[in-house]
Design a protein around this motif. Structure first.
Motif, short mmCIF file in Angstrom:
data_model
loop_
_atom_site.label_atom_id
_atom_site.label_comp_id
_atom_site.label_asym_id
_atom_site.label_seq_id
_atom_site.Cartn_x
_atom_site.Cartn_y
_atom_site.Cartn_z
N ALA A 1 0.81 -1.23 0.00
CA ALA A 1 0.00 0.00 0.00
C ALA A 1 0.84 1.28 0.00
O ALA A 1 0.31 2.37 0.18
CB ALA A 1 -0.96 -0.01 1.20
N ALA A 2 2.15 1.15 -0.22
CA ALA A 2 3.00 2.35 -0.25
C ALA A 2 2.83 3.12 -1.55
O ALA A 2 3.16 4.31 -1.63
CB ALA A 2 4.46 1.97 -0.06
N ARG A 3 2.37 2.44 -2.60
CA ARG A 3 2.21 3.12 -3.89
C ARG A 3 1.22 2.34 -4.75
O ARG A 3 0.73 1.28 -4.35
CB ARG A 3 3.55 3.29 -4.59
CG ARG A 3 4.18 1.98 -5.02
CD ARG A 3 5.52 2.19 -5.72
NE ARG A 3 5.87 1.03 -6.52
CZ ARG A 3 6.96 0.92 -7.27
NH1 ARG A 3 7.81 1.90 -7.33
NH2 ARG A 3 7.17 -0.16 -7.98
N GLY B 1 7.22 -4.05 6.73
CA GLY B 1 7.59 -5.46 6.84
C GLY B 1 7.42 -6.20 5.53
O GLY B 1 6.73 -5.74 4.63
N ASP B 2 8.10 -7.34 5.47
CA ASP B 2 8.05 -8.20 4.28
C ASP B 2 6.94 -9.24 4.49
O ASP B 2 7.09 -10.16 5.29
CB ASP B 2 9.41 -8.89 4.12
CG ASP B 2 9.45 -9.85 2.95
OD1 ASP B 2 8.39 -10.07 2.31
OD2 ASP B 2 10.54 -10.39 2.69
N VAL B 3 5.85 -9.10 3.76
CA VAL B 3 4.70 -9.98 3.99
C VAL B 3 4.86 -11.35 3.31
O VAL B 3 3.97 -12.19 3.40
CB VAL B 3 3.37 -9.33 3.56
CG1 VAL B 3 3.06 -8.12 4.42
CG2 VAL B 3 3.35 -8.99 2.08
N GLY C 1 2.91 -7.17 -4.73
CA GLY C 1 3.33 -8.03 -5.84
C GLY C 1 4.48 -7.40 -6.60
O GLY C 1 4.75 -6.20 -6.47
N ILE C 2 5.17 -8.23 -7.36
CA ILE C 2 6.26 -7.73 -8.21
C ILE C 2 6.11 -8.31 -9.61
O ILE C 2 5.48 -9.36 -9.80
CB ILE C 2 7.65 -8.11 -7.64
CG1 ILE C 2 7.82 -9.63 -7.52
CG2 ILE C 2 7.91 -7.41 -6.31
CD1 ILE C 2 9.24 -10.09 -7.27
N LEU C 3 6.70 -7.63 -10.58
CA LEU C 3 6.72 -8.10 -11.97
C LEU C 3 8.17 -8.13 -12.43
O LEU C 3 8.87 -7.11 -12.33
CB LEU C 3 5.91 -7.12 -12.84
CG LEU C 3 5.97 -7.31 -14.35
CD1 LEU C 3 5.32 -8.63 -14.76
CD2 LEU C 3 5.28 -6.14 -15.07
N THR D 1 0.92 1.97 -13.31
CA THR D 1 1.61 2.17 -12.03
C THR D 1 3.11 2.03 -12.26
O THR D 1 3.56 1.61 -13.33
CB THR D 1 1.19 1.12 -11.00
OG1 THR D 1 1.60 -0.16 -11.49
CG2 THR D 1 -0.30 1.12 -10.76
N ASP D 2 3.89 2.33 -11.22
CA ASP D 2 5.36 2.20 -11.33
C ASP D 2 5.75 0.78 -11.69
O ASP D 2 6.70 0.56 -12.43
CB ASP D 2 6.02 2.58 -10.00
CG ASP D 2 5.79 4.05 -9.67
OD1 ASP D 2 5.57 4.83 -10.62
OD2 ASP D 2 5.81 4.40 -8.49
N LEU D 3 5.03 -0.21 -11.16
CA LEU D 3 5.35 -1.62 -11.42
C LEU D 3 5.37 -1.88 -12.92
O LEU D 3 6.32 -2.45 -13.45
CB LEU D 3 4.33 -2.53 -10.73
CG LEU D 3 4.35 -4.03 -11.05
CD1 LEU D 3 4.07 -4.85 -9.79
CD2 LEU D 3 3.31 -4.39 -12.10
N1 LIG Z 1 0.21 -2.45 -12.65
C1 LIG Z 1 -0.39 -3.36 -13.40
O1 LIG Z 1 -0.52 -3.24 -14.63
C2 LIG Z 1 -0.97 -4.60 -12.76
C3 LIG Z 1 -1.76 -5.44 -13.52
C4 LIG Z 1 -2.29 -6.59 -12.95
C5 LIG Z 1 -2.02 -6.89 -11.63
N2 LIG Z 1 -1.24 -6.06 -10.90
C6 LIG Z 1 -0.97 -6.43 -9.52
O2 LIG Z 1 -1.43 -5.42 -8.65
C7 LIG Z 1 -0.66 -5.43 -7.45
C8 LIG Z 1 -0.16 -4.02 -7.19
O3 LIG Z 1 0.60 -3.62 -8.30
P1 LIG Z 1 1.07 -2.12 -8.57
O4 LIG Z 1 1.04 -1.95 -10.03
O5 LIG Z 1 0.33 -1.18 -7.68
O6 LIG Z 1 2.60 -2.26 -8.12
P2 LIG Z 1 3.61 -1.27 -7.40
O7 LIG Z 1 4.97 -1.77 -7.70
O8 LIG Z 1 3.30 0.16 -7.72
O9 LIG Z 1 3.27 -1.51 -5.86
C9 LIG Z 1 3.55 -2.74 -5.25
C10 LIG Z 1 3.87 -2.50 -3.79
O10 LIG Z 1 4.14 -3.77 -3.18
C11 LIG Z 1 5.20 -3.60 -2.26
N3 LIG Z 1 5.85 -4.87 -1.99
C12 LIG Z 1 6.59 -5.62 -2.84
N4 LIG Z 1 7.06 -6.71 -2.22
C13 LIG Z 1 6.61 -6.65 -0.93
C14 LIG Z 1 6.77 -7.50 0.18
N5 LIG Z 1 7.50 -8.62 0.13
N6 LIG Z 1 6.17 -7.14 1.35
C15 LIG Z 1 5.44 -6.00 1.43
N7 LIG Z 1 5.27 -5.16 0.39
C16 LIG Z 1 5.84 -5.49 -0.78
C17 LIG Z 1 6.12 -2.59 -2.97
O11 LIG Z 1 7.03 -1.98 -2.06
C18 LIG Z 1 5.13 -1.64 -3.59
O12 LIG Z 1 4.85 -0.55 -2.74
C19 LIG Z 1 0.44 -6.46 -7.67
O13 LIG Z 1 0.07 -7.66 -7.06
C20 LIG Z 1 0.49 -6.60 -9.17
O14 LIG Z 1 0.99 -7.86 -9.57
C21 LIG Z 1 -0.71 -4.92 -11.43
#
Ligand SMILES: NC(=O)c1ccc[n+]([C@@H]2O[C@H](COP(=O)([O-])OP(=O)(O)OC[C@H]3O[C@@H](n4cnc5c(N)ncnc54)[C@H](O)[C@@H]3O)[C@@H](O)[C@H]2O)c1
Length: 261
Positions: free
Chosen positions: A17-19, A64-66, A94-96, A194-196
């Motif tokens: 939820a940081a971004r 924290g690392d969830v 999540g991460i990509l 998003t940044d991801l």
């Molecule tokens: N952006 C897209 O196009 C898209 C599309 C489909 C699904 N999603 C999913 O949506 C979710 C959010 O994506 P977003 O685009 O907002 O990404 P984002 O990178 O902007 O935000 C993800 C956040 O997760 C945090 N994070 C990563 N690893 C962590 C950990 N181990 N413990 C706690 N926090 C952690 C990061 O610090 C970051 O703040 C993800 O699960 C992503 O896979 C995104």
């Protein structure tokens, strides 16, 4: 007239939820009167919680690392210590990590995406379950993806697999937990600016490509625009609250028509 909100008074824990989508979800939940736990590995989540408080909402940041068991338990414990209850868990962190092709996926990419995208959902749901059950109207909302649910996508082999695992887990959890008063659903976003997404896209393409859509997925989206984090957050908020109290075991695709064509 006071506005109706199905999350008013609920304690909602949002990971990642940081971004991005998570931060937007925290803001939408708080504006509906929820008490929000902004959970993230990045300390910039502190600012999200502060901004919510400045706007008159209630939120705390928990770092924290969830994806580790200890981290998941600590985040749930912090939520309960602050608010004394937990009603909704939004597993969104999540991460990509894109790979040129399936066989060029590194072992580190494989383990990181499975651990953060999938194992965190398992571990946090397990840690939160006693509190969600006690709530009497618990709700788990998992952020999956259209990739791995509706479609495959080149370079996304393990990412899609990790998200398919989230949907698979959610379907069985929904059945097991329905008699215990806890609902489980997923939201499957399409492409969200998003940044991801942008950070990964720009490793291979120019910013002009991103904005014009010439080398991107933009051309494949019937609505003609990437989703905003808020558009995903609204659906998550609906699934987190009592307005969706007869919905469980579902994955709601929010993709601007991408996979419907
Ligand atoms: N952006 C897209 O196009 C898209 C599309 C489909 C699904 N999603 C999913 O949506 C979710 C959010 O994506 P977003 O685009 O907002 O990404 P984002 O990178 O902007 O935000 C993800 C956040 O997760 C945090 N994070 C990563 N690893 C962590 C950990 N181990 N413990 C706690 N926090 C952690 C990061 O610090 C970051 O703040 C993800 O699960 C992503 O896979 C995104």
């Amino acid at each position: 007239m006071t506005q109706r909100s199905s999350v008013r008074g609920r304690v909602c824990l949002v990971t990642g939820a940081a971004r991005g989508i998570g931060a937007a979800t925290a803001r939408v939940l708080a504006s509906g009167g929820a008490k929000v736990v902004v959970a993230d590995i990045s300390v910039s989540g502190e600012q999200v919680a502060r901004d919510i408080a400045t706007d008159g909402g209630q939120a705390i940041f928990v770092g924290g690392d969830v994806s580790s068991d200890d981290g998941a338990q600590a985040v749930v414990a912090a939520a309960l210590a602050e608010y004394g209850q937990l009603d909704s868990l939004i597993n969104n962190a999540g991460i990509l990590r894109l790979a040129d092709s399936f066989e060029h996926t590194t072992d580190a990419q494989l383990s990181d995406m499975m651990r953060i995208n999938f194992e965190s959902v398992f571990r946090l749901s397990r840690a939160a379950l006693p509190a969600l059950e006690t709530s009497g109207h618990g709700s788990i909302v998992n952020t999956a993806s259209m990739v791995g649910h509706r479609i495959g996508m080149p370079s996304h082999a393990v990412y899609g697999a990790s998200k398919a695992a989230v949907v698979g887990l959610s379907m069985t959890l929904a059945l097991e937990l329905a008699p215990r008063g806890v609902r489980v659903n997923c939201v499957a976003p399409g492409v969200v600016a998003t940044d991801l997404y942008v950070e990964e896209f720009l490793k291979e393409h120019s910013r002009e490509d991103l904005e014009s859509g010439s080398a991107s997925t933009l051309a494949a989206i019937p609505i003609g625009k990437y989703a905003t984090p808020e558009q995903i957050a609204e659906v998550i908020t609906f699934l987190a609250g009592d307005a969706s109290d007869y919905i469980t075991g579902q994955t709601v695709v929010v993709d601007g028509g991408f996979t419907g064509i």
